[in-house]
Enzyme design. Structure first.
Site, PDB file in Angstrom:
ATOM      1  N   PRO A   2      14.591  35.076  11.150  1.00 14.62           N
ATOM      2  CA  PRO A   2      15.652  34.897  10.645  1.00 14.62           C
ATOM      3  C   PRO A   2      15.174  34.318   9.396  1.00 14.62           C
ATOM      4  O   PRO A   2      14.594  33.399   9.329  1.00 14.62           O
ATOM      5  CB  PRO A   2      16.259  33.768  11.776  1.00 14.62           C
ATOM      6  CG  PRO A   2      16.257  33.894  12.515  1.00 14.62           C
ATOM      7  CD  PRO A   2      14.559  34.458  13.044  1.00 14.62           C
ATOM      8  N   GLU A   3      15.694  34.943   8.220  1.00 11.99           N
ATOM      9  CA  GLU A   3      15.943  34.573   6.935  1.00 11.99           C
ATOM     10  C   GLU A   3      16.374  33.794   6.161  1.00 11.99           C
ATOM     11  O   GLU A   3      17.564  33.840   7.217  1.00 11.99           O
ATOM     12  CB  GLU A   3      14.627  35.195   5.822  1.00 11.99           C
ATOM     13  CG  GLU A   3      13.370  36.146   6.762  1.00 11.99           C
ATOM     14  CD  GLU A   3      13.192  37.010   6.012  1.00 11.99           C
ATOM     15  OE1 GLU A   3      12.813  37.098   4.504  1.00 11.99           O
ATOM     16  OE2 GLU A   3      12.374  37.257   6.220  1.00 11.99           O
ATOM     17  N   LYS A  55      15.566  27.539   5.470  1.00 16.55           N
ATOM     18  CA  LYS A  55      15.829  27.865   7.187  1.00 16.55           C
ATOM     19  C   LYS A  55      15.691  26.764   8.161  1.00 16.55           C
ATOM     20  O   LYS A  55      16.047  26.961   9.396  1.00 16.55           O
ATOM     21  CB  LYS A  55      14.234  28.783   7.534  1.00 16.55           C
ATOM     22  CG  LYS A  55      14.085  30.178   6.611  1.00 16.55           C
ATOM     23  CD  LYS A  55      13.193  31.482   7.008  1.00 16.55           C
ATOM     24  CE  LYS A  55      11.587  30.676   6.262  1.00 16.55           C
ATOM     25  NZ  LYS A  55      10.970  31.616   6.103  1.00 16.55           N
ATOM     26  N   HIS A  88      16.861  31.959  28.777  1.00 17.69           N
ATOM     27  CA  HIS A  88      15.654  31.540  27.257  1.00 17.69           C
ATOM     28  C   HIS A  88      16.916  30.026  26.810  1.00 17.69           C
ATOM     29  O   HIS A  88      17.090  30.350  25.517  1.00 17.69           O
ATOM     30  CB  HIS A  88      15.439  32.537  26.490  1.00 17.69           C
ATOM     31  CG  HIS A  88      15.078  33.075  27.163  1.00 17.69           C
ATOM     32  ND1 HIS A  88      13.394  33.120  27.556  1.00 17.69           N
ATOM     33  CD2 HIS A  88      14.889  34.810  27.238  1.00 17.69           C
ATOM     34  CE1 HIS A  88      13.143  34.496  28.245  1.00 17.69           C
ATOM     35  NE2 HIS A  88      13.514  35.195  28.085  1.00 17.69           N
ATOM     36  N   ARG A 110      10.972  33.850  22.955  1.00 15.91           N
ATOM     37  CA  ARG A 110       9.469  33.268  22.451  1.00 15.91           C
ATOM     38  C   ARG A 110       9.057  31.839  22.186  1.00 15.91           C
ATOM     39  O   ARG A 110       8.435  31.350  21.841  1.00 15.91           O
ATOM     40  CB  ARG A 110       8.972  33.865  21.253  1.00 15.91           C
ATOM     41  CG  ARG A 110       9.362  35.509  21.797  1.00 15.91           C
ATOM     42  CD  ARG A 110       8.917  36.608  20.676  1.00 15.91           C
ATOM     43  NE  ARG A 110       7.194  36.206  20.483  1.00 15.91           N
ATOM     44  CZ  ARG A 110       6.795  37.225  19.748  1.00 15.91           C
ATOM     45  NH1 ARG A 110       6.844  37.962  18.637  1.00 15.91           N
ATOM     46  NH2 ARG A 110       5.115  36.947  19.534  1.00 15.91           N
ATOM     47  N   ARG A 261       0.955  39.289   7.293  1.00 16.17           N
ATOM     48  CA  ARG A 261       2.593  40.099   7.073  1.00 16.17           C
ATOM     49  C   ARG A 261       1.770  41.393   6.407  1.00 16.17           C
ATOM     50  O   ARG A 261       1.683  41.957   5.577  1.00 16.17           O
ATOM     51  CB  ARG A 261       2.581  39.251   6.686  1.00 16.17           C
ATOM     52  CG  ARG A 261       2.803  37.462   7.081  1.00 16.17           C
ATOM     53  CD  ARG A 261       3.119  36.899   8.302  1.00 16.17           C
ATOM     54  NE  ARG A 261       4.423  37.316   8.336  1.00 16.17           N
ATOM     55  CZ  ARG A 261       5.793  36.788   8.241  1.00 16.17           C
ATOM     56  NH1 ARG A 261       5.583  35.371   7.568  1.00 16.17           N
ATOM     57  NH2 ARG A 261       7.016  37.390   8.493  1.00 16.17           N
TER      58      ARG A 261
END
Ligand SMILES: [Zn+2]
Length: 271
Positions: A2-3, A55, A88, A110, A261
Site C-alpha cells: 500500500p502506498e 503511509k 491473520h 505477512r 526494487r
C-alpha cells in the site's frame, strides 16, 4: 504494497465510522511482532478521527493518545458489522458508531506492518521522522527541489523513495513519477536539469491523483481496502508492471533492479 493513494482510501473509509466508541479489543497471540507498544485502557475511549501522514495512519483518541499504524507489505484495516474472522486478524476493536455495532480490525498476513499506541508527544516525534506528505500544502516545488538535490550522488528513484524526504512514495509511485517526467530512474540526481525537476514535481500529482480517484492500485495478492475490495488504479500505470510503454504504446518496457526494487522504464520515452 500500500502506498499513499491506498492508505488515503483506507483513511477515508475509516472516517466513515468515526467517532467510534471502543467497547472492547482483542489481539492475536502473534501480534507482538506488529504492535510495538503496550495497548491498554482503550475501553470507553473514542476514535475521534483518522489522519494520515505518508503511509502512516494516525488514529486520534479522545484521551489525547494516538494509534499509529503502518501497513507494511500486506497490512490492511477492515470495517464490518460482524466480527472479523478473516485469517491473520491481529487486532480487533469492537465498538459503536451512531448507535450501530461496528468492528474495526487490522489484518496482516505477512506481518511486516507496525503499530504503536503513543501519547501526543511521542506520536508527534514519530511523525516528524517523515518528510512532507505528497498531498500536503507544504509539499511545494521549492521543498521538492531542495530535498531532491540533497543527495546528488543518489539514483533519482532511490531519492524519491526516501520517506524522510517524501512521505507517501513507494515503488510503483516512484517508477511512474520518473516515467511521466520522461526521466530515467537510474540517473544520478546531480544530472537533473531544472526543467526535469519541475517535470518530476508535476508528475507527483498526476500519479497520486490518478491513483487516489480510483481507490488505490492493486497488484496480484496485494492491497485491499477496508471492504476487502481491490482498487482500479492499475489502469493508470504507464510503465510499472507493463509490457509495452503506455505513453508511446510502442516500445517494450525494460526492467532492472535498483536498490533491490523492481524498476521499470521506457528506453525511448525516458532520457
Ligand atoms: Zn515509451
Amino acid at each position: 504494497m500500500p502506498e499513499l493513494p491506498e492508505v488515503e482510501t483506507i483513511k477515508n473509509q475509516l472516517n466513515l465510522v468515526t467517532p467510534f466508541t471502543i467497547k472492547s479489543f482483542a489481539r492475536s497471540n502473534v501480534s507482538d511482532s506488529i504492535i510495538h507498544t503496550k495497548i491498554d485502557k482503550l475501553k470507553g475511549k473514542i476514535i475521534l478521527e483518522v489522519q494520515r501522514k505518508g503511509k502512516m495512519l494516525n488514529f486520534l483518541l479522545s484521551d489525547n493518545r494516538h494509534i499509529l499504524s503502518h501497513l507494511g507489505m500486506t497490512g490492511g484495516w477492515r470495517i464490518s458489522k460482524e466480527k472479523v474472522i478473516e485469517k491473520h486478524t491481529h487486532l480487533q476493536l469492537t465498538g459503536e458508531c451512531d448507535g450501530e455495532k461496528i468492528y474495526i480490525a487490522y489484518v496482516d498476513p505477512r506481518r511486516f506492518g507496525h503499530m504503536y499506541l503513543y501519547n501526543k508527544k511521542d506520536a508527534q516525534n514519530k511523525l516528524n521522522e517523515l518528510g512532507e506528505d505528497l498531498k500536503s500544502p507544504d509539499f511545494t516545488y521549492s521543498y521538492f527541489k531542495e530535498k531532491v538535490l540533497k543527495y546528488p550522488e543518489r539514483f533519482i528513484k532511490v531519492t524519491l523513495l526516501d520517506q524522510s524526504l517524501f512521505a507517501g512514495t513507494g515503488n510503483y509511485i516512484a517508477n511512474e513519477i520518473c516515467a511521466r517526467a520522461f526521466v530515467l530512474p537510474h540517473r544520478k540526481v546531480k544530472s537533473l536539469k531544472e526543467s526535469e525537476i519541475k517535470k518530476l514535481y508535476k508528475s507527483v500529482f498526476i500519479v497520486i491523483d490518478g491513483a487516489t480517484e480510483t481507490g488505490g492500485t492493486t497488484f496480484a495478492g496485494g492491497y485491499a481496502d477496508t471492504t476487502g475490495s481491490v482498487g482500479g488504479g492499475v489502469n493508470h500505470l504507464v510503465v510499472f508492471y507493463q509490457k509495452i510503454c503506455q505513453m508511446c504504446r510502442r516500445n517494450e518496457v525494460k526492467k532492472i533492479t535498483l536498490g533491490q526494487r523492481g524498476t521499470y522504464y521506457c528506453p525511448k520515452c525516458q532520457n
